[in-house]
Design an enzyme around this catalytic site. Sequence first.
Site, PDB file in Angstrom:
ATOM      1  N   GLY A   1      26.211  10.225 -43.698  1.00 43.18           N
ATOM      2  CA  GLY A   1      25.753  10.809 -44.954  1.00 43.18           C
ATOM      3  C   GLY A   1      26.675  11.920 -45.384  1.00 43.18           C
TER       4      GLY A   1
ATOM      5  N   GLU B   1      29.270  10.612 -39.324  1.00 40.68           N
ATOM      6  CA  GLU B   1      30.175   9.916 -40.251  1.00 40.68           C
ATOM      7  C   GLU B   1      29.901  10.502 -41.620  1.00 40.68           C
ATOM      8  OE1 GLU B   1      32.462   8.028 -39.359  1.00 40.68           O
ATOM      9  OE2 GLU B   1      31.877   7.025 -37.517  1.00 40.68           O
TER      10      GLU B   1
ATOM     11  N   GLU C   1      15.844   6.899 -48.536  1.00 41.37           N
ATOM     12  CA  GLU C   1      14.671   6.725 -49.409  1.00 41.37           C
ATOM     13  C   GLU C   1      14.974   5.772 -50.572  1.00 41.37           C
ATOM     14  OE1 GLU C   1      16.119   9.369 -48.123  1.00 41.37           O
ATOM     15  OE2 GLU C   1      15.652  11.191 -49.223  1.00 41.37           O
TER      16      GLU C   1
ATOM     17  N   LYS D   1      16.044   5.596 -39.440  1.00 39.52           N
ATOM     18  CA  LYS D   1      15.439   6.229 -40.630  1.00 39.52           C
ATOM     19  C   LYS D   1      16.340   5.816 -41.788  1.00 39.52           C
ATOM     20  CE  LYS D   1      14.939   9.513 -43.663  1.00 39.52           C
ATOM     21  NZ  LYS D   1      15.453   8.961 -44.899  1.00 39.52           N
TER      22      LYS D   1
ATOM     23  N   GLU E   1      34.307  15.399 -53.091  1.00 39.01           N
ATOM     24  CA  GLU E   1      33.902  13.995 -53.135  1.00 39.01           C
ATOM     25  C   GLU E   1      32.989  13.792 -54.350  1.00 39.01           C
ATOM     26  OE1 GLU E   1      31.181  12.632 -50.065  1.00 39.01           O
ATOM     27  OE2 GLU E   1      32.507  10.933 -49.735  1.00 39.01           O
TER      28      GLU E   1
ATOM     29  N   CYS F   1      32.253   6.016 -48.564  1.00 34.60           N
ATOM     30  CA  CYS F   1      32.811   7.209 -47.913  1.00 34.60           C
ATOM     31  C   CYS F   1      34.319   7.113 -47.810  1.00 34.60           C
ATOM     32  CB  CYS F   1      32.194   7.377 -46.537  1.00 34.60           C
ATOM     33  SG  CYS F   1      32.315   5.885 -45.569  1.00 34.60           S
TER      34      CYS F   1
ATOM     35  N   THR G   1      24.293  17.692 -45.192  1.00 36.30           N
ATOM     36  CA  THR G   1      23.210  17.170 -44.345  1.00 36.30           C
ATOM     37  C   THR G   1      23.697  17.003 -42.915  1.00 36.30           C
ATOM     38  OG1 THR G   1      22.442  15.967 -46.289  1.00 36.30           O
ATOM     39  CG2 THR G   1      21.372  15.437 -44.229  1.00 36.30           C
ATOM     40  N   GLY G   2      24.941  16.573 -42.766  1.00 31.53           N
ATOM     41  CA  GLY G   2      25.523  16.426 -41.425  1.00 31.53           C
ATOM     42  C   GLY G   2      25.490  17.751 -40.665  1.00 31.53           C
TER      43      GLY G   2
HETATM   44  P1  NAD Z   1      22.600  12.283 -47.572  1.00 33.79           P
HETATM   45  O1  NAD Z   1      23.282  13.189 -46.623  1.00 33.79           O
HETATM   46  O2  NAD Z   1      21.888  12.870 -48.714  1.00 33.79           O
HETATM   47  O3  NAD Z   1      21.516  11.383 -46.832  1.00 33.79           O
HETATM   48  C1  NAD Z   1      21.842  10.542 -45.762  1.00 33.79           C
HETATM   49  C2  NAD Z   1      20.590  10.282 -44.956  1.00 33.79           C
HETATM   50  O4  NAD Z   1      20.165  11.506 -44.371  1.00 33.79           O
HETATM   51  C3  NAD Z   1      19.396   9.765 -45.754  1.00 33.79           C
HETATM   52  O5  NAD Z   1      18.687   8.819 -44.968  1.00 33.79           O
HETATM   53  C4  NAD Z   1      18.546  11.013 -45.931  1.00 33.79           C
HETATM   54  O6  NAD Z   1      17.174  10.739 -46.093  1.00 33.79           O
HETATM   55  C5  NAD Z   1      18.791  11.733 -44.637  1.00 33.79           C
HETATM   56  N1  NAD Z   1      18.579  13.178 -44.687  1.00 33.79           N
HETATM   57  C6  NAD Z   1      18.685  14.005 -45.765  1.00 33.79           C
HETATM   58  N2  NAD Z   1      18.404  15.279 -45.411  1.00 33.79           N
HETATM   59  C7  NAD Z   1      18.116  15.261 -44.086  1.00 33.79           C
HETATM   60  C8  NAD Z   1      17.760  16.265 -43.141  1.00 33.79           C
HETATM   61  N3  NAD Z   1      17.645  17.552 -43.479  1.00 33.79           N
HETATM   62  N4  NAD Z   1      17.554  15.897 -41.867  1.00 33.79           N
HETATM   63  C9  NAD Z   1      17.690  14.610 -41.488  1.00 33.79           C
HETATM   64  N5  NAD Z   1      18.005  13.618 -42.338  1.00 33.79           N
HETATM   65  C10 NAD Z   1      18.229  13.936 -43.623  1.00 33.79           C
HETATM   66  O7  NAD Z   1      23.725  11.264 -48.028  1.00 33.79           O
HETATM   67  P2  NAD Z   1      23.593  10.097 -49.106  1.00 33.79           P
HETATM   68  O8  NAD Z   1      23.599  10.749 -50.440  1.00 33.79           O
HETATM   69  O9  NAD Z   1      22.522   9.152 -48.751  1.00 33.79           O
HETATM   70  O10 NAD Z   1      24.993   9.324 -48.870  1.00 33.79           O
HETATM   71  C11 NAD Z   1      26.163   9.718 -49.463  1.00 33.79           C
HETATM   72  C12 NAD Z   1      27.050  10.467 -48.498  1.00 33.79           C
HETATM   73  O11 NAD Z   1      27.216   9.715 -47.298  1.00 33.79           O
HETATM   74  C13 NAD Z   1      28.458  10.667 -49.024  1.00 33.79           C
HETATM   75  O12 NAD Z   1      28.870  11.993 -48.785  1.00 33.79           O
HETATM   76  C14 NAD Z   1      29.284   9.688 -48.218  1.00 33.79           C
HETATM   77  O13 NAD Z   1      30.640  10.024 -48.098  1.00 33.79           O
HETATM   78  C15 NAD Z   1      28.591   9.661 -46.927  1.00 33.79           C
HETATM   79  N6  NAD Z   1      28.857   8.405 -46.218  1.00 33.79           N
HETATM   80  C16 NAD Z   1      29.665   8.420 -45.117  1.00 33.79           C
HETATM   81  C17 NAD Z   1      29.969   7.250 -44.445  1.00 33.79           C
HETATM   82  C18 NAD Z   1      30.869   7.249 -43.241  1.00 33.79           C
HETATM   83  O14 NAD Z   1      30.795   6.314 -42.454  1.00 33.79           O
HETATM   84  N7  NAD Z   1      31.702   8.255 -43.042  1.00 33.79           N
HETATM   85  C19 NAD Z   1      29.419   6.054 -44.876  1.00 33.79           C
HETATM   86  C20 NAD Z   1      28.596   6.060 -45.996  1.00 33.79           C
HETATM   87  C21 NAD Z   1      28.319   7.263 -46.645  1.00 33.79           C
END
Ligand code: NAD
Length: 480
Positions: A226, A248, A177, A174, A381, A282, A230-231
Amino acid sequence: MEKIQMLIDGAWVGSENEQWIDVINPATGELITQIVRGNEEHADRAVQTARKALKSKEWKSFKPFERGQFLQETARYIRANAEALAELESLDIGKPSAQAKADIEAAARYFEFYSGLADKVFGDTIPIEEDLLNVTVMDPIGVTLHIVPWNYPIQITARSVAAAIATGNVVIVKSSEDTPLTTNFLAKWFHEKLPKGVFQHLTGYGAEIGSALTSHPGVNQITFTGSVPTGIAVMKSAANNVVPVTLELGGKSPNVVFKDADLDRAVPAIVNSIVQNAGQTCSAGSRLLVDETIADELIEKLVEKFKHLKVGPPANHAEVGPIINEKQYKRILEILGTIDKQAKILVGGEAVQVEGYENGFYIRPTIIEASNHNNSFVQEEIFGPVLSVVRFTDVEEAIELANATDYGLVAGVWTKDIDVAHYVASRIESGQVFINSYGAAGGVQMPFGGYKKSGIGREKSHLAVQNYIQIKNIAIQVQL
Ligand code: NAD
């Protein structure tokens, strides 16, 4: 550009009856294309298909070494199309083309690295007693779900998908967006080369198709990259089905600079660690902890570098690209607008208007000297090109500050004193510690993941295959 369709059950899904989401070029603010607004029904169809593919003769008869060969072939395909893929990645995220090219090479490296492991995931024979042959078998975990953010789409997709396919699983991706383009490119390749349903690509909002997928009982494992909130939501819905997660999440990683550090080496690494991908990384080095005796000298050098960084679109050969979307852009500017009066913005702190790209989302690389390590901009962050500086007086204070956030993803330690380097590295709570460097192009072979709220589990390296297997113990009682 033509609309991006989803790949479900071996077919491209996206008719006029579907709802669509705009994908915007952050460098220009213009529409690039549209993706399907995937829903619960799409999620269910993909999971049912994946379950069938997992049990299918076609996929089961793909021998481990053949999976390895296929992953090698994928790496070659990515390299052969590196130019086109880098252009797509730059278009989607606005990142400078040199950075996009490095991302494409890292993606190829993931496929290459896990190709070599595909037929080397061994079980054990365990001695118990005479005439009892006890062995462990490494089974694929099953239907794996990969939820990808927008900052490094092809790299993050490649790193977990390659490990999951190497170990014989089926995959649902997935994508974010905001950034579907390179995954769609890879989906066409997988569609052509793999049995139906082994790789599927879905698009849409996280709160809709994303949560429909994470709560689906047919999914066996989730790799989520992410944000922390959300995690947590993903982990909660996985818990309802007792499904393991690899998370992650975010970071607030420090570069810790001691008084004997080689500043000529440290300065470019510190700058790169926070401005790469406009700070939307990240593992960005977003905190600078510096010995007070060299702080003025180091800060002056960094400010000078920051002043000369070229901000703009990939087309202008800029070093710092735009912020991914209007929402993030406004969020960062809001944080910069509320910097406490006691803290000091040393450079940047504002939006940049780039001629000809007035609707792009540009922010000037920023350094803020904090009044206190508890300032919210030091703790949270920001996910933009914003470096926070805090001074320390001795080694113990440096360690205490390095550990004084909720995160623990990466740290850089700068010193020529081997005792200090080891003493600090062994006390920092962080998944990776770099001594006299920061990050490693792709770092495919190095385990990567977080202490504390930076995540659960490790990706990259040989260890990541553990996320995608389950161990079966088989005991054979021998009797004549
Ligand atoms: P996000 O959490 O908003 O979204 C990440 C993904 O999760 C997207 O595909 C989104 O559509 C999906 N998502 C959102 N809500 C969801 C739900 N309720 N259920 C399932 N999926 C859902 O993050 P973002 O804004 O896209 O990315 C930025 C964040 O990601 C930052 O906090 C960054 O530190 C982190 N990040 C971490 C790593 C790592 O490897 N540790 C790498 C890149 C980014």
